[in-house]
Design a protein around this motif. Structure first.
Motif, short mmCIF file in Angstrom:
data_model
loop_
_atom_site.label_atom_id
_atom_site.label_comp_id
_atom_site.label_asym_id
_atom_site.label_seq_id
_atom_site.Cartn_x
_atom_site.Cartn_y
_atom_site.Cartn_z
N LEU A 86 0.90 -1.19 0.05
CA LEU A 86 0.32 0.01 0.01
C LEU A 86 0.89 1.36 0.02
CD1 LEU A 86 -2.67 -1.10 2.65
CD2 LEU A 86 -2.74 -1.22 0.35
N GLY A 87 2.17 1.23 -0.35
CA GLY A 87 2.94 2.13 -0.38
C GLY A 87 2.64 3.52 -0.81
N ASP A 88 2.07 3.43 -2.05
CA ASP A 88 1.77 4.54 -3.03
C ASP A 88 0.38 5.08 -2.53
OD1 ASP A 88 3.71 4.38 -4.58
OD2 ASP A 88 2.51 2.80 -6.09
N VAL A 89 -0.45 4.32 -2.02
CA VAL A 89 -1.71 4.73 -1.31
C VAL A 89 -1.37 5.38 0.10
CG1 VAL A 89 -4.04 3.89 -0.30
CG2 VAL A 89 -3.09 2.68 -2.21
N LEU A 90 -0.42 4.97 0.80
CA LEU A 90 -0.08 5.52 1.92
C LEU A 90 0.57 6.96 2.11
CD1 LEU A 90 0.90 2.42 3.99
CD2 LEU A 90 -1.20 3.73 4.18
N LEU A 91 1.27 7.31 0.75
CA LEU A 91 1.92 8.47 0.56
C LEU A 91 1.48 9.69 1.18
CD1 LEU A 91 4.73 9.76 -0.43
CD2 LEU A 91 3.54 9.92 -2.66
N PRO A 92 0.27 9.98 0.80
CA PRO A 92 -0.42 11.46 1.32
C PRO A 92 -0.31 11.28 2.89
CG PRO A 92 -1.86 10.49 -0.44
CD PRO A 92 -0.81 9.49 -0.08
N PHE A 93 -0.86 10.14 3.45
CA PHE A 93 -1.04 10.17 4.90
C PHE A 93 0.44 10.18 5.74
CE2 PHE A 93 -4.31 7.91 2.78
CZ PHE A 93 -5.50 8.34 3.36
N VAL A 125 -4.69 15.06 -5.90
CA VAL A 125 -5.06 14.40 -4.63
C VAL A 125 -4.26 14.65 -3.61
CG1 VAL A 125 -5.32 12.00 -3.69
CG2 VAL A 125 -6.13 12.51 -6.06
N LEU A 126 -3.04 14.78 -3.99
CA LEU A 126 -1.83 14.99 -2.93
C LEU A 126 -2.27 16.31 -2.20
CD1 LEU A 126 1.22 13.80 -3.99
CD2 LEU A 126 0.47 13.06 -1.92
N LEU A 127 -2.35 17.55 -3.14
CA LEU A 127 -2.61 18.66 -2.65
C LEU A 127 -3.96 18.88 -1.70
CD1 LEU A 127 -1.73 20.85 -5.77
CD2 LEU A 127 -0.59 20.39 -3.65
N VAL A 128 -5.01 17.84 -1.99
CA VAL A 128 -6.37 17.78 -1.03
C VAL A 128 -5.99 17.01 0.05
CG1 VAL A 128 -8.70 17.19 -1.30
CG2 VAL A 128 -7.79 18.13 -3.25
N ILE A 129 -5.70 15.97 0.07
CA ILE A 129 -5.49 14.73 1.17
C ILE A 129 -4.64 15.52 2.12
CG2 ILE A 129 -5.07 12.36 1.84
CD1 ILE A 129 -6.14 11.68 -0.77
N VAL A 130 -3.25 15.99 1.70
CA VAL A 130 -2.29 15.89 2.49
C VAL A 130 -2.78 17.02 3.62
CG1 VAL A 130 0.17 16.95 2.64
CG2 VAL A 130 -0.23 15.01 1.14
N PRO A 131 -3.07 18.26 3.12
CA PRO A 131 -3.52 19.21 4.18
C PRO A 131 -4.80 18.70 5.14
CG PRO A 131 -3.37 20.16 2.08
CD PRO A 131 -3.37 18.81 1.75
N GLY A 177 14.61 3.07 -0.23
CA GLY A 177 13.92 3.36 -1.49
C GLY A 177 13.95 2.28 -2.66
N ALA A 178 14.76 1.28 -2.42
CA ALA A 178 14.82 0.26 -3.46
C ALA A 178 13.61 -0.82 -3.16
CB ALA A 178 16.02 -0.47 -2.98
N LEU A 179 13.24 -0.87 -1.66
CA LEU A 179 12.25 -1.86 -1.56
C LEU A 179 10.79 -1.22 -1.58
CD1 LEU A 179 13.81 -3.53 1.77
CD2 LEU A 179 13.50 -4.56 -0.62
N PHE A 180 10.66 0.25 -1.27
CA PHE A 180 9.32 0.61 -0.97
C PHE A 180 9.15 1.95 -1.91
CE2 PHE A 180 10.32 -1.39 3.10
CZ PHE A 180 9.43 -2.52 2.92
N GLY A 181 10.12 2.14 -2.90
CA GLY A 181 10.04 3.41 -3.57
C GLY A 181 9.99 4.62 -2.96
N PHE A 182 9.18 5.69 -3.38
CA PHE A 182 9.36 6.91 -2.84
C PHE A 182 8.93 7.16 -1.46
CE2 PHE A 182 7.67 11.35 -2.11
CZ PHE A 182 8.92 11.87 -2.44
N VAL A 183 7.75 6.37 -1.12
CA VAL A 183 7.35 6.25 0.33
C VAL A 183 8.47 5.60 1.30
CG1 VAL A 183 5.54 5.16 2.00
CG2 VAL A 183 4.91 5.89 -0.23
N GLY A 184 9.10 4.62 0.67
CA GLY A 184 10.23 3.87 1.51
C GLY A 184 11.10 5.01 2.02
#
Length: 357
Positions: A26-33, A153-159, A311-318
């Motif tokens: 769920l790394g990409d989904v969790l990014l805003p959170f 979505v990022l600009l809406v969810i993150v704030p 970074g290698a295992l989980f991408g940007f969220v990692g």
């Protein structure tokens, strides 16, 4: 009666595996959170100080939100367009810069362009390797950002996540403390406080250092007339959290651009070099000791390893969670070492017999 150590290890091991699998799936989904939680953690001390002045938590959160929105709007209106413009211009001018570099090498170091020389073959091989690796990195970043992150979505969810987490931060921490296993609650709380101290020193301190140095480099380089001073200052400030890397990358880029722009005008080239030298003196002697401290506990090599692995295992969220996880593992490793040094495994039977006698 407490659970046996074997059962405890099994349960904690299962919890760790579930956490890693969730992060991977769920790394990409969790990014805003993750971003929202990081911002809330960064701003929590500000809210606490406003509460100490007599404001309610809701009022403190409202003030921080308004100031944040105004600052973000100001940055969007004033800084981001200039940053994007300079980045585009830099990309467009790169081919001509390389042509000028080739002409300079032909004049000063003709042997480097001799296809039969070992130096030329090494440089060609190095260039091909860097080109392929850079392409892989850019492709990975683009895939991570493009496949699951919608900017809107990022600009809406993150704030929204930031505001709610900042509002309920103290209650969440208290609730988590209530759910800790009673036998281990004191130890876990002590370790959590140490982890928080490390993160507070590093994330908040180094974030402030990066902002100060990035602003200084950008303003100073533009003041001396360097064409892409804003983008160079932004890059230098962005990677300042890795010791010496910000000055190395930013200084190399700035001096390289200055050589092309001011060739023969050694005063301007010297000013560009002096800007980065002064920045390093200020960082090493004033900014980092005052804002970060000397007992952060995150060695640069350990930090680089954590960023690379996560970074290698989980991408940007990692990469976002790499710093807090590295801090937590460092604190736990030091705790485990202290327990080991007090254990019979380290002291041996003879020491235990001496204590008994």
């Amino acid at each position: 009666m407490a659970l046996p150590v074997k059962d405890q290890l099994r349960y904690w091991g299962i919890a760790t595996v579930v956490f890693v699998l969730c992060l991977w799936a769920l790394g990409d989904v969790l990014l805003p959170f993750v971003i929202g939680g990081a911002i809330a953690y960064f701003l929590d001390p500000v809210a606490d100080r406003l509460e100490n002045l007599g404001l309610s938590r809701m009022a403190a959160t409202a003030i921080i939100t308004v100031v944040g929105i105004l600052s973000f709007a100001l940055m969007i209106l004033m800084v981001v367009p200039a940053l994007i413009t300079q980045l585009i211009e830099l990309v467009e001018v790169m081919p001509s810069l390389f042509q000028q570099l080739r002409g300079f090498i032909e004049q000063q170091f003709p042997s480097l362009l001799d296809s039969e020389s070992n130096t030329h073959q090494f440089l060609v091989s190095l260039g091909e390797t860097l080109k392929s690796k850079t392409g892989d990195v850019l492709q990975t970043v683009a895939a991570s950002l493009g496949s699951a992150i919608n900017v809107v979505v990022l600009l809406v969810i993150v704030p929204v996540v930031t505001v709610y987490m900042l509002l309920d931060w103290d209650r969440m921490i208290a609730r988590i403390g209530d759910l800790l296993p009673r036998d281990h609650a004191p130890t876990i709380k002590r370790l959590a406080e140490e982890i928080d101290a490390v993160l507070a020193s590093f994330v908040r301190g180094m974030g402030t250092v990066c902002l100060i140095l990035g602003t200084y480099y950008a303003v100073a380089l533009m003041a001396v007339g360097l064409q892409f001073g804003l983008i160079v200052g932004f890059i230098a400030g962005l990677v300042t959290f890795i010791p010496y890397l910000g000055a190395l990358i930013g200084g190399t880029l700035a001096i390289g651009l200055a050589l092309f722009q001011f060739w023969g005008d050694w005063a301007h080239i010297g000013l560009v070099a002096g800007i980065f030298a002064l920045g390093q003196v200020a960082e090493g002697n004033f900014l980092t000791p005052k804002l970060v401290g000397n007992s952060v506990g995150l060695h640069p090599v350990w930090l680089l390893l954590a960023l690379s692995v996560f970074g290698a295992l989980f991408g940007f969220v990692g990469m976002l969670v790499a710093v807090p996880v590295a801090a937590a593992l460092g604190v736990i490793a030091r705790f485990g070492t202290s327990v080991y040094l007090d254990s019979r495994l380290y002291t041996g039977l003879e020491s235990a017999d001496r204590e008994d006698s």
